[in-house]
Design a protein around this motif. Structure first.
Motif, short mmCIF file in Angstrom:
data_model
loop_
_atom_site.label_atom_id
_atom_site.label_comp_id
_atom_site.label_asym_id
_atom_site.label_seq_id
_atom_site.Cartn_x
_atom_site.Cartn_y
_atom_site.Cartn_z
N GLY A 11 -17.72 -11.01 0.06
CA GLY A 11 -16.32 -10.72 -0.23
C GLY A 11 -16.12 -9.31 -0.79
N TYR A 12 -14.89 -8.82 -0.68
CA TYR A 12 -14.54 -7.48 -1.13
C TYR A 12 -13.94 -7.50 -2.52
CZ TYR A 12 -15.20 -5.57 3.59
OH TYR A 12 -15.73 -5.17 4.77
N SER A 13 -14.25 -6.47 -3.30
CA SER A 13 -13.62 -6.28 -4.60
C SER A 13 -12.21 -5.74 -4.39
CB SER A 13 -14.44 -5.29 -5.43
OG SER A 13 -14.38 -3.99 -4.85
N PRO A 14 -11.34 -5.78 -5.42
CA PRO A 14 -9.98 -5.24 -5.25
C PRO A 14 -9.96 -3.80 -4.75
CG PRO A 14 -10.11 -6.51 -7.27
CD PRO A 14 -11.50 -6.44 -6.72
N LYS A 15 -10.86 -2.97 -5.25
CA LYS A 15 -10.88 -1.57 -4.81
C LYS A 15 -11.32 -1.46 -3.35
CE LYS A 15 -11.50 1.57 -7.81
NZ LYS A 15 -12.01 2.52 -8.84
N ASP A 16 -12.28 -2.32 -2.94
CA ASP A 16 -12.71 -2.32 -1.53
C ASP A 16 -11.58 -2.76 -0.61
OD1 ASP A 16 -15.27 -1.40 -1.97
OD2 ASP A 16 -16.07 -3.42 -2.34
N VAL A 17 -10.77 -3.72 -1.06
CA VAL A 17 -9.63 -4.16 -0.25
C VAL A 17 -8.65 -3.01 -0.07
CG1 VAL A 17 -7.67 -5.74 -0.15
CG2 VAL A 17 -9.88 -6.56 -0.95
N ARG A 18 -8.44 -2.24 -1.11
CA ARG A 18 -7.52 -1.10 -1.00
C ARG A 18 -8.08 -0.05 -0.03
NH1 ARG A 18 -7.19 0.52 -7.06
NH2 ARG A 18 -6.07 2.33 -6.20
N ARG A 19 -9.40 0.19 -0.08
CA ARG A 19 -10.00 1.13 0.87
C ARG A 19 -9.89 0.60 2.30
NH1 ARG A 19 -14.35 1.46 -3.16
NH2 ARG A 19 -14.14 3.41 -4.33
N LEU A 20 -10.11 -0.71 2.47
CA LEU A 20 -10.00 -1.31 3.80
C LEU A 20 -8.59 -1.17 4.35
CD1 LEU A 20 -11.14 -3.06 6.12
CD2 LEU A 20 -10.51 -5.07 4.77
N ALA A 21 -7.58 -1.36 3.50
CA ALA A 21 -6.19 -1.23 3.95
C ALA A 21 -5.91 0.19 4.44
CB ALA A 21 -5.24 -1.60 2.81
N TYR A 22 -6.43 1.18 3.71
CA TYR A 22 -6.24 2.57 4.15
C TYR A 22 -6.94 2.83 5.48
CZ TYR A 22 -7.24 7.53 4.57
OH TYR A 22 -7.40 8.80 5.06
N GLU A 23 -8.18 2.35 5.62
CA GLU A 23 -8.93 2.57 6.85
C GLU A 23 -8.25 1.89 8.04
OE1 GLU A 23 -12.82 1.16 6.01
OE2 GLU A 23 -13.22 2.66 4.45
N CYS A 24 -7.70 0.70 7.84
CA CYS A 24 -7.00 0.01 8.93
C CYS A 24 -5.74 0.77 9.33
CB CYS A 24 -6.63 -1.42 8.49
SG CYS A 24 -8.03 -2.53 8.38
N ALA A 25 -4.99 1.25 8.34
CA ALA A 25 -3.78 2.00 8.64
C ALA A 25 -4.10 3.29 9.40
CB ALA A 25 -3.03 2.31 7.34
N ALA A 26 -5.17 3.98 9.00
CA ALA A 26 -5.57 5.21 9.68
C ALA A 26 -6.06 4.92 11.10
CB ALA A 26 -6.64 5.93 8.87
#
Length: 496
Positions: free
Chosen positions: A91-106
């Motif tokens: 599972g992802y930590s809260p900060k990893d989820v935020r990084r994943l959201a940015y990578e998906c948007a990009a």
């Protein structure tokens, strides 16, 4: 406002109400005032809605969701991905989820705020609202899980082999609930984990009296049947010379043993097997089934010979699967530890200033074990594991999710392959691991599969983790698996 709550029911009508009112005006010839009064809609609101429809506009109404980065469909895809990653213990930590959201948007050219680009991650505000829109998700503290144990062993193939062996034994001997037993051991320490207490609010350090910083373990061995019966326990003390007075205050007809470690060895388990046979009274004409784990003390040839002679059919679990397959682990030892902690707490209160020793453990167990060894708990444990009543499909796919990462085929050994018929290796089938079958299809993207970037998928950005190919081994080291231990091939191989 983020936390605004409606205070009145004013203007709470739906789009369906507006459409019905429009139909009454256009088709039934009612006036706007009459239709508005009939459906409880403001006259001016209905007038605007009629004008909007007559001019060719859409039938939407109400507030939109401004500045929401991902659509509901995209957020649902992201939610499913995060749940799957958590289920395979990555599972992802809260900060990893935020990084994943940015990578998906990009990756998918989604418009994002400048702060996302500057920080290379989504903002805390987005994560907070994302969790609020998806109540199935929450921030949890994970339990550390060893990579070498449960995740890779509890897979569909290992469990399937166990239930096949169980079905074979039940069909061969016709076992009933009274004939199916489980043996296991657990440790009881002289130092307990304190229970919660009532203390001053806001105080940082709250203590509770214990017998010491580090405790000494006494091993307790017991056996239960699918009918709800149990065998008096055995205590293994960390003493080289066992004395009968060690058992003062213990459960009726309990037995004891001792060695330097306080753990169960070949000699102690052989002693308990004699104790088990004395109370259960199996025979060749009326055998019993004993399910147990693959601990080395259970595989002693002397013990297996005694079991075969007295009519005890021993069936072993796959390695590292007892937390799901062993009835005692599932429904008895958990409550036992809680009752044990309460009994230790009571002992310390009744004996202020004294230290709890290993010689007080039998009395503690005698006071707490009967509350855990209830018929309801024991029978439920056999039902929950699918052993009795027999249920080979007791576990769903989510139970096998942690093994997805390491599920892959075994490589060939470096040594030249031997013909299993002409080989001098005795019973070569014992060398075959249950994980040698082809792994089942998982959620990750297959090799050479075409990726459609028009479909939003976090898996494209961060594929599910998968262990690499297994390295070739130089030896044919035997790997334990579920087996009927007293069968001649298995017993002879262990003797060899």
């Amino acid at each position: 406002m983020r936390t605004y709550k409606r205070k009145t029911t004013r203007c709470s009508y739906t789009t369906e109400d507006l459409k019905n009112a429009v139909k009454a005006v256009n088709d039934e010839g009612k006036s706007v005032n009459a239709a508005a009064k009939k459906f409880g809609i403001k006259r001016m609101t209905l007038t605007r809605f009629l004008k909007k429809l007559n001019e060719g506009g859409d039938s939407s109404m109400g507030y939109t969701t401004p500045r929401q980065i991902f659509s509901p469909t995209q957020e649902d895809s992201l939610k499913k991905y995060l749940l799957q990653m958590a289920s395979i213990f990555y599972g992802y930590s809260p900060k990893d989820v935020r990084r994943l959201a940015y990578e998906c948007a990009a990756k998918f050219d989604i418009k994002i705020p400048p702060s996302w680009t500057a920080n290379k991650m989504a903002g805390k505000e987005w994560l907070s609202m994302f969790l609020k829109r998806n109540p199935e998700l929450s921030i949890r503290k994970p339990k550390p899980t060893s990579h070498a144990s449960h995740p890779k062993s509890l897979n569909a193939q290992n469990v399937k082999v166990f239930f096949e062996k169980l079905a074979e034994a039940m069909d061969r001997y016709g076992f009933t609930a009274a004939d199916i037993w489980n043996i296991d051991e657990t440790g009881v320490s002289t130092v307990m984990k304190p229970n919660k207490i009532v203390a001053a609010k806001g105080k940082r350090n709250v203590g509770a009296m214990t017998s010491g910083e580090r405790g000494t373990n006494v091993t307790v061995v017991t056996a239960v049947s699918a009918l709800g019966n149990n065998v008096p326990p055995m205590f293994v003390f960390p003493r080289k010379q066992f004395k009968t007075h060690f058992l003062n205050g213990g459960p009726p007809e309990c037995i004891g043993a001792g060695n330097a470690s306080g753990c169960v060895t070949d000699e102690e388990f052989y002693h308990f097997m004699q104790h088990f046979i004395k109370h259960v009274k199996p025979s060749i004409e009326r055998p019993v089934l004993l399910v147990l784990d693959n601990h080395s003390s259970h595989l002693n040839v002397k013990t297996l010979s005694l079991a075969k002679e007295k009519g005890v059919v021993m069936l072993s679990f796959p390695p590292h699967c007892s937390h799901k397959l062993q009835p005692l682990d599932v429904s008895v030892f958990g409550p036992f530890k809680k009752y044990c902690a309460a009994a230790k707490d009571a002992w310390l209160r009744n004996n202020p200033g004294k230290t709890l020793t290993i010689y007080d453990i039998p009395k503690i167990v005698a006071d707490s074990l009967p509350f855990a060894l209830t018929k309801i708990n024991i029978v439920y444990g056999f039902q929950k594991t699918g052993i009795f009543p027999y249920n080979a499909h007791i576990f769903g796919e989510e139970e096998y999710s942690p093994s997805f990462v390491t599920d892959r085929s075994e490589p060939e050994t470096i040594e030249s392959e031997k013909d299993p018929v002409s080989s001098t290796e005795p019973y070569p089938t014992l060398c075959v691991s249950t994980s040698q079958v082809e792994p089942e299809a998982g959620p990750s993207i297959k090799k050479n599969e075409t990726i459609d970037l028009r479909v939003f998928s976090p898996e494209i950005v961060r594929p599910y983790p998968k262990a690499g190919p297994r390295e070739a081994t130089k030896t044919n080291r035997r790997k334990r698996k579920a087996a009927i231990l007293i069968d001649s091939p298995e017993k002879n191989a262990l003797e060899e």
